[in-house]
Write a protein that holds these residues in place. Structure first.
Motif, PDB file in Angstrom:
ATOM      1  N   ARG A  32       0.831  -1.207   0.000  1.00 36.74           N
ATOM      2  CA  ARG A  32       0.000   0.000   0.000  1.00 36.74           C
ATOM      3  C   ARG A  32       0.866   1.258   0.000  1.00 36.74           C
ATOM      4  O   ARG A  32       0.617   2.205  -0.757  1.00 36.74           O
ATOM      5  CB  ARG A  32      -0.906  -0.031   1.230  1.00 36.74           C
ATOM      6  N   THR A  33       1.907   1.245   0.835  1.00 39.61           N
ATOM      7  CA  THR A  33       2.807   2.396   0.905  1.00 39.61           C
ATOM      8  C   THR A  33       3.599   2.543  -0.389  1.00 39.61           C
ATOM      9  O   THR A  33       3.807   3.658  -0.878  1.00 39.61           O
ATOM     10  CB  THR A  33       3.773   2.252   2.093  1.00 39.61           C
ATOM     11  N   ARG A  34       4.010   1.422  -0.951  1.00 37.38           N
ATOM     12  CA  ARG A  34       4.778   1.497  -2.192  1.00 37.38           C
ATOM     13  C   ARG A  34       3.928   2.078  -3.323  1.00 37.38           C
ATOM     14  O   ARG A  34       4.406   2.897  -4.111  1.00 37.38           O
ATOM     15  CB  ARG A  34       5.292   0.109  -2.576  1.00 37.38           C
ATOM     16  N   GLY A  35       2.671   1.673  -3.400  1.00 39.57           N
ATOM     17  CA  GLY A  35       1.796   2.233  -4.427  1.00 39.57           C
ATOM     18  C   GLY A  35       1.623   3.736  -4.257  1.00 39.57           C
ATOM     19  O   GLY A  35       1.607   4.497  -5.234  1.00 39.57           O
ATOM     20  N   LEU A  36       1.491   4.174  -3.001  1.00 42.98           N
ATOM     21  CA  LEU A  36       1.369   5.601  -2.714  1.00 42.98           C
ATOM     22  C   LEU A  36       2.613   6.350  -3.181  1.00 42.98           C
ATOM     23  O   LEU A  36       2.520   7.387  -3.860  1.00 42.98           O
ATOM     24  CB  LEU A  36       1.165   5.802  -1.211  1.00 42.98           C
ATOM     25  N   LEU A  37       3.784   5.815  -2.849  1.00 45.40           N
ATOM     26  CA  LEU A  37       5.031   6.489  -3.196  1.00 45.40           C
ATOM     27  C   LEU A  37       5.282   6.483  -4.701  1.00 45.40           C
ATOM     28  O   LEU A  37       5.796   7.464  -5.256  1.00 45.40           O
ATOM     29  CB  LEU A  37       6.197   5.835  -2.458  1.00 45.40           C
ATOM     30  N   GLU A  38       4.926   5.411  -5.368  1.00 44.16           N
ATOM     31  CA  GLU A  38       5.096   5.370  -6.823  1.00 44.16           C
ATOM     32  C   GLU A  38       4.262   6.460  -7.493  1.00 44.16           C
ATOM     33  O   GLU A  38       4.701   7.073  -8.473  1.00 44.16           O
ATOM     34  CB  GLU A  38       4.701   3.994  -7.353  1.00 44.16           C
ATOM     35  N   GLY A  39       3.074   6.711  -6.950  1.00 42.50           N
ATOM     36  CA  GLY A  39       2.236   7.765  -7.518  1.00 42.50           C
ATOM     37  C   GLY A  39       2.761   9.158  -7.230  1.00 42.50           C
ATOM     38  O   GLY A  39       2.832  10.009  -8.118  1.00 42.50           O
ATOM     39  N   LEU A  40       3.151   9.403  -5.980  1.00 44.24           N
ATOM     40  CA  LEU A  40       3.627  10.733  -5.593  1.00 44.24           C
ATOM     41  C   LEU A  40       4.982  11.064  -6.210  1.00 44.24           C
ATOM     42  O   LEU A  40       5.285  12.242  -6.459  1.00 44.24           O
ATOM     43  CB  LEU A  40       3.728  10.829  -4.068  1.00 44.24           C
ATOM     44  N   LEU A  41       5.807  10.039  -6.436  1.00 43.34           N
ATOM     45  CA  LEU A  41       7.170  10.257  -6.933  1.00 43.34           C
ATOM     46  C   LEU A  41       7.303   9.908  -8.416  1.00 43.34           C
ATOM     47  O   LEU A  41       8.391   9.573  -8.888  1.00 43.34           O
ATOM     48  CB  LEU A  41       8.164   9.441  -6.099  1.00 43.34           C
ATOM     49  N   ASN A  42       6.221  10.016  -9.138  1.00 39.18           N
ATOM     50  CA  ASN A  42       6.284   9.822 -10.588  1.00 39.18           C
ATOM     51  C   ASN A  42       7.099  10.964 -11.196  1.00 39.18           C
ATOM     52  O   ASN A  42       6.814  12.136 -10.935  1.00 39.18           O
ATOM     53  CB  ASN A  42       4.876   9.815 -11.177  1.00 39.18           C
ATOM     54  N   PRO A  43       8.122  10.680 -11.991  1.00 37.72           N
ATOM     55  CA  PRO A  43       8.941  11.748 -12.570  1.00 37.72           C
ATOM     56  C   PRO A  43       8.155  12.698 -13.473  1.00 37.72           C
ATOM     57  O   PRO A  43       8.577  13.842 -13.685  1.00 37.72           O
ATOM     58  CB  PRO A  43      10.007  10.982 -13.373  1.00 37.72           C
ATOM     59  N   ASP A  44       7.028  12.245 -13.992  1.00 33.79           N
ATOM     60  CA  ASP A  44       6.196  13.086 -14.852  1.00 33.79           C
ATOM     61  C   ASP A  44       5.310  13.962 -13.962  1.00 33.79           C
ATOM     62  O   ASP A  44       4.445  13.446 -13.247  1.00 33.79           O
ATOM     63  CB  ASP A  44       5.330  12.206 -15.751  1.00 33.79           C
ATOM     64  N   PRO A  45       5.497  15.286 -13.972  1.00 33.83           N
ATOM     65  CA  PRO A  45       4.734  16.151 -13.060  1.00 33.83           C
ATOM     66  C   PRO A  45       3.223  16.070 -13.264  1.00 33.83           C
ATOM     67  O   PRO A  45       2.462  16.145 -12.299  1.00 33.83           O
ATOM     68  CB  PRO A  45       5.269  17.554 -13.369  1.00 33.83           C
ATOM     69  N   LYS A  46       2.772  15.901 -14.499  1.00 28.25           N
ATOM     70  CA  LYS A  46       1.331  15.815 -14.750  1.00 28.25           C
ATOM     71  C   LYS A  46       0.752  14.537 -14.161  1.00 28.25           C
ATOM     72  O   LYS A  46      -0.335  14.545 -13.571  1.00 28.25           O
ATOM     73  CB  LYS A  46       1.058  15.882 -16.249  1.00 28.25           C
ATOM     74  N   LYS A  47       1.480  13.430 -14.301  1.00 29.37           N
ATOM     75  CA  LYS A  47       0.976  12.153 -13.798  1.00 29.37           C
ATOM     76  C   LYS A  47       0.955  12.109 -12.276  1.00 29.37           C
ATOM     77  O   LYS A  47       0.035  11.559 -11.672  1.00 29.37           O
ATOM     78  CB  LYS A  47       1.821  11.008 -14.359  1.00 29.37           C
ATOM     79  N   ARG A  48       1.979  12.674 -11.633  1.00 24.49           N
ATOM     80  CA  ARG A  48       1.955  12.638 -10.167  1.00 24.49           C
ATOM     81  C   ARG A  48       0.871  13.564  -9.615  1.00 24.49           C
ATOM     82  O   ARG A  48       0.278  13.280  -8.577  1.00 24.49           O
ATOM     83  CB  ARG A  48       3.331  12.954  -9.572  1.00 24.49           C
TER      84      ARG A  48
END
Length: 395
Positions: free
Chosen positions: A365-381
Motif C-alpha cells: 500500500r505504501t509502495r503504491g502511494l510512493l510510486e504515484g507521488l514520486l512519478n517523474p512526470d509532473p502531470k501524472k503525479r
C-alpha cells in the motif's frame, strides 16, 4: 516592540522590591524623593542628558547622599520612573545591564541560567515572553528559533522565531501567506493543520529585528522518525502522511505552492497531531520559487533550472513530489539522500531518467502511494494526488 527589561536566572545581586510598591526598600523610596534624582530624571526624559550621563550622576550625586543606597537601588528607581521603553533599554545598557526583574527583583541583564542568558520580550498587548538564548537556526538560515514561555503561563511552552532586520521581508511574506491560507480555508481548518502565531513583535530588540511567538510542538516529524530508527509504524505513517497532504491541500487552495514541504516543517502538537510551520517561502502558483530544499526537489524542476532560475516557475506538482519524499523519510527513518551534499543531491536528481529506488519499501500500500507521488512526470503525479486512490492510500 522593544526588548523587555528583565534579566532572568541566577547571578543577580539579590532580591529588591520595585520602587513605589508597598514592599519597596527604604533606599529606593529615598531615591525617588531626592531632588537631584527628580531633576536628572526630568532632564533625561526631555533628552537633555544621555543614559550614560544619568547613570554617572546617580552614582556621583545621588547614591552618596542616601545611607544604605547603592547604584542598583538608584537604577531600579530610574527604570521604574522611565515610561519610554527605548529610554529604559538605553538606561539598562548604560548601567551595565541592571534591570527590574519579575516580582521586583533587580538583576543583571544577561545573567545566565544553565550557562545561557535569557531575556524577556515585551509584547504589544502587555504580555511578556521569556526567551532562552542559544537558538537553533532554521533551514533557510535567515531566522533562529528560541524556546520561550509567557510570563504567568510558564506551563505552556512556546517557540519564538527571530528574524533579523535584513530579512524582515520574509516575515511579511510568512504572515501574508498564513493569513491567505486562513482566509481561503477557514479558521477551523487552519488551526487543525497549521501552527499559527500568538503574536508578531516588530523591532523587539530596538535593532529592527522581528520576533514571532508561536505554540511549541513536542518534536518534529524528522526527529520522531529518526529516533525510531527504522521509521514509523504503518498506522502512524498514514496518519502523519494524511496530515501533511491535508496541509498541502490547504496551501494549494490558497493559490500557493509551498516549495519547502518536508518532515522538518511539521511538528507534533496537542493530541499528537502534526501541524505545519515555516511558510515564508510559499509563492503564488506559476511564479518563481523563493526557497527549496535540494533533497525534496522534483527532477523536472532541477532540469529546468540548470541554466538559472529566470523564467522557471513552480506549480502544485512540485509539492506533490516533496510530499512523496517526506512520506518515504517517515517510512525509512532517514533522508533518501542522507550523507550527500546539496550539490551531489542536485546532480543525482538531475540525471536523465532519475527515479527514486523504492525496492526497500515492502508494504504494498505504501509502495503504491510512493510510486504515484514520486512519478517523474509532473502531470501524472499531480493526477495521482488528486485521485481517489491517493486518498484511500492515506486512510
Amino acid at each position: 516592540m522593544s526588548l523587555g527589561l528583565f534579566g532572568l536566572g541566577g547571578g543577580g545581586s539579590g532580591s529588591k522590591s520595585r520602587a513605589g510598591s508597598p514592599a519597596a526598600s527604604k533606599a529606593e523610596r529615598a531615591v525617588n524623593s531626592n531632588a537631584v534624582f527628580k531633576r536628572r530624571m526630568s532632564q533625561y526624559a526631555q533628552g537633555a542628558i544621555t543614559a550614560g550621563d544619568l547613570v554617572r550622576s546617580l552614582e556621583r550625586d545621588v547614591v552618596v547622599l542616601i545611607p544604605g543606597c547603592d547604584l542598583e537601588d538608584a537604577v531600579a528607581a530610574a527604570l521604574e520612573a522611565t515610561p519610554d521603553k527605548r529610554k529604559r533599554n538605553l538606561l539598562s545598557k548604560a548601567s551595565g545591564g541592571r534591570a527590574i526583574g519579575p516580582g521586583g527583583a533587580t538583576r543583571r541583564l544577561g545573567a545566565s541560567r544553565g550557562g545561557r542568558s535569557d531575556v524577556t520580550v515585551e509584547g504589544g498587548r502587555g504580555q511578556q515572553y521569556i526567551m532562552s538564548q542559544g537558538g537553533e537556526r532554521i533551514s533557510s538560515g535567515k531566522s533562529s528559533i528560541f524556546n520561550g514561555v509567557e510570563v504567568g503561563k510558564e506551563s505552556t511552552p512556546l517557540k519564538i522565531k527571530v528574524t533579523t532586520r535584513s530579512n524582515v521581508a520574509l516575515v511579511a511574506a510568512e504572515v501574508s501567506n498564513l493569513e491567505q491560507i486562513r482566509a481561503r480555508n477557514g479558521a477551523g481548518a487552519f488551526s487543525k493543520h497549521f501552527v499559527g502565531f500568538e503574536e508578531n513583535i516588530d523591532n523587539y530588540n530596538g535593532r529592527g529585528d522581528f520576533a514571532m511567538v508561536m505554540r511549541a510542538g513536542s518534536t518534529d516529524l524528522r526527529k520522531l522518525a529518526e529516533v525510531n530508527g527504522g521509521g514509523l509504524s504503518q498506522n502512524k505513517l498514514r496518519k502523519y502522511g494524511a496530515a501533511m497532504a491535508s496541509a498541502m491541500r490547504c496551501v494549494h487552495k490558497a493559490g500557493l505552492v509551498w516549495t519547502d514541504l518536508k518532515v522538518d516543517n511539521f511538528v507534533l502538537c496537542e493530541r499528537d497531531e502534526a501541524k505545519a510551520i515555516d511558510l515564508e517561502g510559499a509563492v503564488p502558483a506559476r511564479s518563481g520559487p523563493k526557497s527549496y530544499t535540494p533533497a525534496t526537489m522534483p527532477p523536472d524542476f532541477v532540469i529546468a533550472s540548470r541554466g538559472g532560475f529566470a523564467g522557471v516557475t513552480v506549480d502544485r506538482s512540485f509539492d506533490v513530489w516533496s510530499l512523496g519524499m517526506a512520506v518515504l523519510h517517515l517510512y525509512t527513518g532517514r533522508s533518501y539522500f542522507q550523507g550527500s551534499s546539496d550539490p551531489q543531491t542536485i546532480a543525482a536528481v538531475g540525471q536523465p531518467q532519475f527515479t527514486v529506488d523504492l525496492s526497500g519499501v515492502t508494504d504494498g500500500r505504501t509502495r503504491g502511494l510512493l510510486e504515484g507521488l514520486l512519478n517523474p512526470d509532473p502531470k501524472k503525479r499531480l493526477q495521482y494526488f488528486d485521485s481517489v486512490s491517493c486518498r484511500l492510500a492515506l486512510l
